[in-house]
Design a protein around this motif. Sequence first.
Motif, mmCIF file in Angstrom:
data_model
loop_
_atom_site.group_PDB
_atom_site.id
_atom_site.type_symbol
_atom_site.label_atom_id
_atom_site.label_comp_id
_atom_site.label_asym_id
_atom_site.label_seq_id
_atom_site.Cartn_x
_atom_site.Cartn_y
_atom_site.Cartn_z
ATOM 1 N N UNK A 90 7.887 -12.604 117.849
ATOM 2 C CA UNK A 90 8.628 -11.410 117.466
ATOM 3 C C UNK A 90 10.040 -11.787 117.045
ATOM 4 N N UNK A 91 10.871 -10.810 116.751
ATOM 5 C CA UNK A 91 12.215 -11.090 116.247
ATOM 6 C C UNK A 91 13.101 -11.802 117.264
ATOM 7 N N UNK A 92 12.736 -11.736 118.548
ATOM 8 C CA UNK A 92 13.510 -12.416 119.590
ATOM 9 C C UNK A 92 12.947 -13.787 119.932
ATOM 10 N N UNK A 93 11.890 -14.216 119.212
ATOM 11 C CA UNK A 93 11.299 -15.519 119.461
ATOM 12 C C UNK A 93 10.261 -15.533 120.565
ATOM 13 N N UNK A 94 9.928 -14.361 121.140
ATOM 14 C CA UNK A 94 8.917 -14.300 122.190
ATOM 15 C C UNK A 94 7.532 -14.451 121.578
ATOM 16 N N UNK A 95 6.660 -15.190 122.295
ATOM 17 C CA UNK A 95 5.363 -15.546 121.739
ATOM 18 C C UNK A 95 4.225 -14.773 122.395
ATOM 19 N N UNK A 96 3.259 -14.339 121.564
ATOM 20 C CA UNK A 96 1.982 -13.840 122.064
ATOM 21 C C UNK A 96 0.882 -14.673 121.408
ATOM 22 N N UNK A 97 -0.282 -14.789 122.087
ATOM 23 C CA UNK A 97 -1.307 -15.741 121.674
ATOM 24 C C UNK A 97 -2.651 -15.063 121.468
ATOM 25 N N UNK A 98 -3.391 -15.523 120.433
ATOM 26 C CA UNK A 98 -4.780 -15.163 120.233
ATOM 27 C C UNK A 98 -5.564 -16.461 120.103
#
Length: 315
Positions: A90-98
Amino acid sequence: MLDRLALLVIGECVADIVREPGAADRVHAGGSPANVAYGLARLGRSTTLLTQLGQDANGRLIRDHLASAGVRVRTDGCGAPTPSAAVTLDDAGRATYTFEITWSLAPVTPERPAQHVHTGSIAAVVEPGAGTVLATVEALRATATVSYDPNVRPELMGDHTEAVRRVERCVALSDVVKASDEDLAWLYPSEAPEKAAERWLRSGPAVVLVTRGAEGASAFLPGATSSVAAVPVPVVDTVGAGDAFMSGTLHALAAHGLLGEGGRARLRSLDTGTLGDVLRHGAASAAVTVARAGALPPDAEELAAGLTRAPVPKA
């Protein structure tokens, strides 16, 4: 190489396909255990990774990446495709994974006796490979210290009750356990992270560490705790931050003579001063990593520079 301490990491490699707004996809070598192995090797530690890699472009990319740091790679030769994960920032650099992952690790005999074993993440919960991981750790535990990071990925954990049982079995086999507050919130949604960590501590480990992202990290010993604030740095992304914390922590534990032969007994008498130094190493290692793109932990020189900015831990 710093010393002859033989470190064995068991777990998955994953090709991280990083996606962020307004940018082309980027492919990085990843996978939590692989990141820990890479981080240890960059810090000068003798490290072997027991894993599963395909004979494909992603597999070659990961092999080259690990070799560049000096990691010895052992595979089971099963020929399964290299696991992959789409990492959305996201715009803050936080990661989500698939994830697109199969994990079917077959037994492989390490080339040299391990004095410390690290495992965790997908490798310790996804069958059929998880059975091999657990059996290998149980066999090596008699002569090696053990560390574990559940690195929870909810979409791959399966049944919640069974996942908790598997995690707790790994915790009980371990001397050092690290988990994020998010890991603990998923595993025990009605229990405060501190309470879960203290309960884990009573089940076998000598020390349990809890990371809290920008809030820093805490470590729990029987009858004592220590906390450190996060090192203030501009965040590019958080990919691999927890793994860098783990490699920095293990590096510091090894430097204090707390891993390997005799390490288990010394860990049981760990003092808060030494524990604070270990926490600073973990925090500094994570800070270097989040300040640049991808799971790229520090080398020894970068970690030393990061330590000059690391806050003093509080008991």
